[in-house]
Design a protein around this motif. Structure first.
Motif, PDB file in Angstrom:
ATOM      1  N   MET A 161       0.829  -1.201   0.000  1.00 43.80           N
ATOM      2  CA  MET A 161       0.000   0.000   0.000  1.00 43.80           C
ATOM      3  C   MET A 161       0.864   1.251   0.000  1.00 43.80           C
ATOM      4  O   MET A 161       0.582   2.229  -0.690  1.00 43.80           O
ATOM      5  N   PHE A 164       2.269   1.920  -3.366  1.00 41.94           N
ATOM      6  CA  PHE A 164       1.269   2.458  -4.285  1.00 41.94           C
ATOM      7  C   PHE A 164       1.018   3.934  -4.044  1.00 41.94           C
ATOM      8  O   PHE A 164       0.862   4.704  -4.977  1.00 41.94           O
TER       9      PHE A 164
ATOM     10  N   ALA B 107      -5.281  -3.638  -2.743  1.00 45.65           N
ATOM     11  CA  ALA B 107      -6.154  -2.967  -1.775  1.00 45.65           C
ATOM     12  C   ALA B 107      -6.047  -1.456  -1.915  1.00 45.65           C
ATOM     13  O   ALA B 107      -7.038  -0.745  -1.798  1.00 45.65           O
ATOM     14  N   ALA B 108      -4.821  -0.963  -2.157  1.00 44.71           N
ATOM     15  CA  ALA B 108      -4.647   0.479  -2.262  1.00 44.71           C
ATOM     16  C   ALA B 108      -5.304   1.030  -3.505  1.00 44.71           C
ATOM     17  O   ALA B 108      -5.760   2.165  -3.528  1.00 44.71           O
ATOM     18  N   ALA B 109      -5.352   0.207  -4.559  1.00 44.99           N
ATOM     19  CA  ALA B 109      -5.873   0.710  -5.825  1.00 44.99           C
ATOM     20  C   ALA B 109      -7.394   0.698  -5.889  1.00 44.99           C
ATOM     21  O   ALA B 109      -7.974   1.225  -6.811  1.00 44.99           O
ATOM     22  N   VAL B 113     -10.598   3.455  -1.467  1.00 45.06           N
ATOM     23  CA  VAL B 113      -9.546   4.277  -0.885  1.00 45.06           C
ATOM     24  C   VAL B 113      -9.332   5.520  -1.725  1.00 45.06           C
ATOM     25  O   VAL B 113      -9.349   6.633  -1.226  1.00 45.06           O
ATOM     26  N   LEU B 114      -9.152   5.320  -3.031  1.00 42.19           N
ATOM     27  CA  LEU B 114      -8.691   6.387  -3.879  1.00 42.19           C
ATOM     28  C   LEU B 114      -9.691   7.513  -4.020  1.00 42.19           C
ATOM     29  O   LEU B 114      -9.332   8.676  -3.992  1.00 42.19           O
ATOM     30  N   ASN B 115     -10.958   7.192  -4.185  1.00 39.42           N
ATOM     31  CA  ASN B 115     -11.937   8.250  -4.402  1.00 39.42           C
ATOM     32  C   ASN B 115     -12.587   8.708  -3.120  1.00 39.42           C
ATOM     33  O   ASN B 115     -12.863   9.874  -2.934  1.00 39.42           O
ATOM     34  N   LEU B 117     -11.572   8.552   0.161  1.00 36.36           N
ATOM     35  CA  LEU B 117     -10.789   9.209   1.208  1.00 36.36           C
ATOM     36  C   LEU B 117     -10.596  10.711   0.964  1.00 36.36           C
ATOM     37  O   LEU B 117     -10.843  11.501   1.867  1.00 36.36           O
ATOM     38  N   PRO B 118     -10.184  11.131  -0.240  1.00 37.58           N
ATOM     39  CA  PRO B 118     -10.016  12.583  -0.438  1.00 37.58           C
ATOM     40  C   PRO B 118     -11.318  13.348  -0.271  1.00 37.58           C
ATOM     41  O   PRO B 118     -11.340  14.412   0.347  1.00 37.58           O
ATOM     42  N   ILE B 119     -12.402  12.791  -0.825  1.00 35.38           N
ATOM     43  CA  ILE B 119     -13.679  13.505  -0.743  1.00 35.38           C
ATOM     44  C   ILE B 119     -14.155  13.577   0.700  1.00 35.38           C
ATOM     45  O   ILE B 119     -14.636  14.615   1.165  1.00 35.38           O
ATOM     46  N   LEU B 134      -4.442   8.087   6.011  1.00 34.84           N
ATOM     47  CA  LEU B 134      -3.943   7.045   5.131  1.00 34.84           C
ATOM     48  C   LEU B 134      -3.128   6.032   5.922  1.00 34.84           C
ATOM     49  O   LEU B 134      -3.267   4.820   5.747  1.00 34.84           O
TER      50      LEU B 134
END
Lengths: 211, 153
Positions: A161, A164, B107-109, B113-115, B117-119, B134
């Motif tokens: 993680m 990435f 898991a990170a991708a 997580v990606l969308n 968390l920032p919002i 994070l």
């Protein structure tokens, strides 16, 4: 020396700026100007609009408004612009200090949440059986609890993680943007695009609400 | 009469073999295609190529994926075992690490997580702390995994 005719004003509007509540929107605040120094100070301080409470928190200034206000000041001035013909202005009150309690709460939420998520994932894909099988293929004998494999696996998850996302805590691995920063940027871009389109639609329907 | 019957039986056997091969092949194509689609959607290979600055060698990574899938499928079905006792801990540890690394990347991708968390951070006004959050996720997953293997089972 006689005054020559007014020179051309070159403008590049900023995409998004913030402004404290109560202050007027000036040309110098929302754009970069290129013009004869004689005119620079006057144009920079030129007030385009005074925000009212009914206008909400986001105001869009269009090139048309800028042209009409500048021509009120100097009818013969030529105006040329580069880039987008609009700028968004955010009206901000004093920045709220981020609450530490909320942060701790969310931190715990994410900590336990991801732990549970990964445990559910393991159960979902029958990872224990697969790991026993892999270790059996490697070592030649059946092991009920391949501890070494599993510990290395768990540490590997953390590394994966981190790799990435391109950084540990604040230190980055290289100067390229991390996926999270990219996502924030794209989200902000989409927001701006949406607000601008919406404002243009309103302009079309109601006439200029800023007049 | 018996000659004709035998011919029909052999024909049916041949047909069964052919259908076996055909359905097996079809299944393999579907599963393999799905697997590759998953990796493409999650952007794992482009991300790794970016990190290691090896854009021109991407076809090697493709080869690695194909060979890996092929070998371990066959090894799983036909019990290809190593048995070298002194090599086992090293191999076990390193393959485990690589396994974890891969799942971590996966898991990170994920979109969550990606969308999200920032919002989420932007809505709650805690963007400043986002990298701390994070770390919460990363540590949570590592601890969860360790807990799962060492205590829960």
């Amino acid at each position: 020396m006689e005054l020559r005719s007014p020179p051309t004003l070159y403008l590049r509007l900023r995409r998004r700026v913030s402004l404290q509540r109560g202050k007027p929107i000036t040309l110098g605040h929302i754009a970069e100007l290129l013009i004869d120094p004689l005119w620079y100070d006057r144009l920079t301080a030129l007030v385009l609009y005074q925000p009212r409470k009914e206008d909400g928190n986001i105001i869009m200034i269009d090139m048309m408004r800028i042209v009409s206000v500048v021509h009120q000041m100097e009818p013969a001035m030529r105006i040329e612009y580069f880039g987008e013909p609009h700028a968004l202005v955010d009206i901000v009150t004093n920045a709220k200090k981020p609450s530490v309690l909320l942060f701790i709460l969310v931190w715990l939420l994410l900590f336990f949440g991801s732990g549970l998520a990964i445990m559910n994932f393991h159960a979902d894909v029958s990872m224990l059986e697969v790991q026993q099988r892999i270790v059996e293929l490697i070592s030649g004998q059946k092991t009920e609890r391949p501890i070494l494999f599993q510990i290395a696996y768990s540490i590997g998850i953390g590394f994966g993680m981190v790799v990435f996302f391109n950084h540990v805590f604040k230190k980055k691995f290289n100067e390229e943007p991390t996926p999270l920063e990219l996502e924030i940027f794209l989200y902000q871009q989409n927001l701006n695009h949406f607000v601008v389109t919406e404002e243009y639609d309103r302009l079309q329907k109601q006439g200029d609400p800023l007049d | 009469m018996t000659g004709f019957r035998n011919k029909v039986i052999r024909l049916i056997e041949a047909l069964v073999i052919f259908i076996n091969i055909f359905i097996g092949l079809a299944g393999g194509i579907a599963v393999g295609g799905g697997l590759v689609a998953l990796f493409i959607v999650l952007d794992i290979i482009p991300r790794l190529a970016q990190l290691t600055r090896s854009y021109d060698k991407v076809h090697w990574f493709e080869g690695a994926m194909v060979c890996g899938s092929l070998y371990w499928t066959v090894a799983d079905f036909w019990d290809f075992k190593f048995g070298i006792t002194w090599l086992t801990p090293i191999l076990s540890g390193s393959i485990g690490l690589l396994h974890g690394l891969f799942i971590g990347l996966l898991a990170a991708a994920l979109t969550e997580v990606l969308n999200v968390l920032p919002i989420l951070a932007k809505r709650l006004g805690i963007v400043h702390y986002m990298f701390g959050l994070l770390m919460a996720m990363v540590l949570g997953k590592v601890t969860g995994s360790l807990f799962d293997w060492l205590i829960y089972h």
